[in-house]
Design a protein around this motif. Structure first.
Motif, PDB file in Angstrom:
ATOM      1  N   TYR A 124     -21.140  38.223  36.267  1.00  0.00           N
ATOM      2  CA  TYR A 124     -21.612  38.023  34.888  1.00  0.00           C
ATOM      3  C   TYR A 124     -21.292  39.253  34.033  1.00  0.00           C
ATOM      4  CZ  TYR A 124     -24.688  37.355  30.885  1.00  0.00           C
ATOM      5  OH  TYR A 124     -25.177  37.236  29.613  1.00  0.00           O
ATOM      6  N   ARG A 127     -17.734  39.312  33.249  1.00  0.00           N
ATOM      7  CA  ARG A 127     -17.409  38.263  32.278  1.00  0.00           C
ATOM      8  C   ARG A 127     -17.730  38.720  30.853  1.00  0.00           C
ATOM      9  NH1 ARG A 127     -20.447  33.223  31.325  1.00  0.00           N
ATOM     10  NH2 ARG A 127     -21.496  33.511  33.315  1.00  0.00           N
ATOM     11  N   ARG A 131     -15.215  39.099  27.710  1.00  0.00           N
ATOM     12  CA  ARG A 131     -15.488  38.523  26.382  1.00  0.00           C
ATOM     13  C   ARG A 131     -15.280  39.568  25.285  1.00  0.00           C
ATOM     14  NH1 ARG A 131     -17.861  33.633  25.594  1.00  0.00           N
ATOM     15  NH2 ARG A 131     -18.703  32.538  27.416  1.00  0.00           N
ATOM     16  N   VAL A 139     -12.007  35.464  31.369  1.00  0.00           N
ATOM     17  CA  VAL A 139     -13.345  34.866  31.272  1.00  0.00           C
ATOM     18  C   VAL A 139     -13.404  33.586  32.094  1.00  0.00           C
ATOM     19  CG1 VAL A 139     -14.986  33.709  29.737  1.00  0.00           C
ATOM     20  CG2 VAL A 139     -13.951  35.869  29.038  1.00  0.00           C
ATOM     21  N   LEU A 142     -13.298  34.219  35.863  1.00  0.00           N
ATOM     22  CA  LEU A 142     -14.565  34.728  36.394  1.00  0.00           C
ATOM     23  C   LEU A 142     -15.622  33.633  36.469  1.00  0.00           C
ATOM     24  CD1 LEU A 142     -14.569  38.171  34.583  1.00  0.00           C
ATOM     25  CD2 LEU A 142     -14.520  37.829  37.061  1.00  0.00           C
ATOM     26  N   ILE A 143     -15.647  32.758  35.469  1.00  0.00           N
ATOM     27  CA  ILE A 143     -16.587  31.636  35.497  1.00  0.00           C
ATOM     28  C   ILE A 143     -16.312  30.751  36.709  1.00  0.00           C
ATOM     29  CG2 ILE A 143     -17.291  29.498  34.341  1.00  0.00           C
ATOM     30  CD1 ILE A 143     -16.836  30.942  31.660  1.00  0.00           C
ATOM     31  N   GLU A 146     -17.641  32.321  39.754  1.00  0.00           N
ATOM     32  CA  GLU A 146     -19.099  32.160  39.801  1.00  0.00           C
ATOM     33  C   GLU A 146     -19.465  30.764  40.297  1.00  0.00           C
ATOM     34  OE1 GLU A 146     -21.416  34.271  36.431  1.00  0.00           O
ATOM     35  OE2 GLU A 146     -19.399  33.993  35.629  1.00  0.00           O
ATOM     36  N   TYR A 163     -21.795  26.285  35.277  1.00  0.00           N
ATOM     37  CA  TYR A 163     -20.526  27.002  35.113  1.00  0.00           C
ATOM     38  C   TYR A 163     -19.423  26.101  34.576  1.00  0.00           C
ATOM     39  CZ  TYR A 163     -22.915  30.711  37.565  1.00  0.00           C
ATOM     40  OH  TYR A 163     -23.824  31.682  37.911  1.00  0.00           O
ATOM     41  N   SER A 167     -17.297  26.927  31.108  1.00  0.00           N
ATOM     42  CA  SER A 167     -15.835  26.834  30.940  1.00  0.00           C
ATOM     43  C   SER A 167     -15.475  25.937  29.762  1.00  0.00           C
ATOM     44  CB  SER A 167     -15.184  26.285  32.210  1.00  0.00           C
ATOM     45  OG  SER A 167     -15.327  27.171  33.281  1.00  0.00           O
TER      46      SER A 167
END
Length: 245
Positions: A124, A127, A131, A139, A142-143, A146, A163, A167
């Motif tokens: 997080y 991320r 951003r 981003v 990474l999402i 997760e 998640y 996205s």
């Protein structure tokens, strides 16, 4: 060592070096050095330097564990900080070797629980950095990590859909947003289904109070009504229908 007998740092470095070299160099009768090396580590347990003390305790634990003297090895875990997750991992090793299977499982499961939370926080944080840099590709990457992490750690369909929605909002994909939000609304009652996951069976996690689950539902509804996040959905009839419900 003769010149500086009271230097804890010197004693530690020497003892660790000596202990490893006798194994690596395959010296004759390596066990004849046990007493001397153990004396070095034992003395360092009284060191005022916490790092030296904990390293000495770790060395003593490793020594006795290697010798399969598990009861003796367990004694030195008391020198480890309770906030050090490695203490629990080593305790699990002891439980496993001494046939305390239920305790070993519980310790390992608690570690999984802890490491998931830590890894999720790290992802997080990364991320948020991506951003700031307006690096959309990173981003999204990474999402996705997760989401995969949540799947591996049995966090349940609801968390995975969180998640998926993240996205969808990043790329402002209306179809994916609708799909993810519908699934979130369908699965919100199972938001904490990981409490029943076999992966955490020995932790005996208690079910959360209904008011806590209601709070999650309220938070989800507030999220749906967040006009700033879903500006791109304003003119979508499907979204308006979802809001109306």
């Amino acid at each position: 060592m003769e010149t500086y007998p009271n230097s804890d740092a010197l004693t530690l470095n020497w003892a660790v070096f000596f202990d490893s070299r006798r194994v690596m160099d395959k010296v004759l009768d390596p066990e004849s050095y046990d007493e001397y090396i153990l004396q070095c580590f034992q003395r360092l347990l009284d060191s005022r330097d916490e790092n030296i003390k904990s390293t000495a305790a770790e060395s003593l634990y490793t020594f006795y564990f290697r010798k399969e003297q598990y009861e003796k090895a367990e004694e030195y875990l008391s020198y480890f900080s309770d906030r050090n997750p490695d203490k629990k991992r080593r305790q699990a090793e002891i439980y496993s070797k001494t046939h305390r299977i239920e305790e070993a499982y519980k310790a390992y499961e608690e570690l999984l629980f802890y490491y998931y939370q830590m890894a999720d926080l790290v992802f997080y944080g990364m991320r948020m950095l991506a951003r700031q840099e307006e690096d959309q590709e990173k981003v999204l990457s990474l999402i996705e990590k997760e989401r995969q992490l949540a799947k591996v750690f049995d966090r349940g369909e609801f968390i995975e859909e969180v998640y998926n929605l993240e996205s969808a909002t990043v790329i402002k994909d209306a179809d994916r947003t609708i799909e993810a939000m519908k699934k979130l609304l369908e699965t919100v009652d199972g938001a904490f289904e990981y409490y029943q996951s076999p992966l955490y069976r020995h932790m005996n996690l208690k079910e959360l109070p209904e008011k806590y689950i209601l709070r999650v539902k309220e938070s989800l509804l507030e999220n749906i009504r967040d006009e700033e996040t879903y500006t791109y959905m304003k003119s979508d009839k499907r979204w308006q229908e979802l809001l109306a419900k």
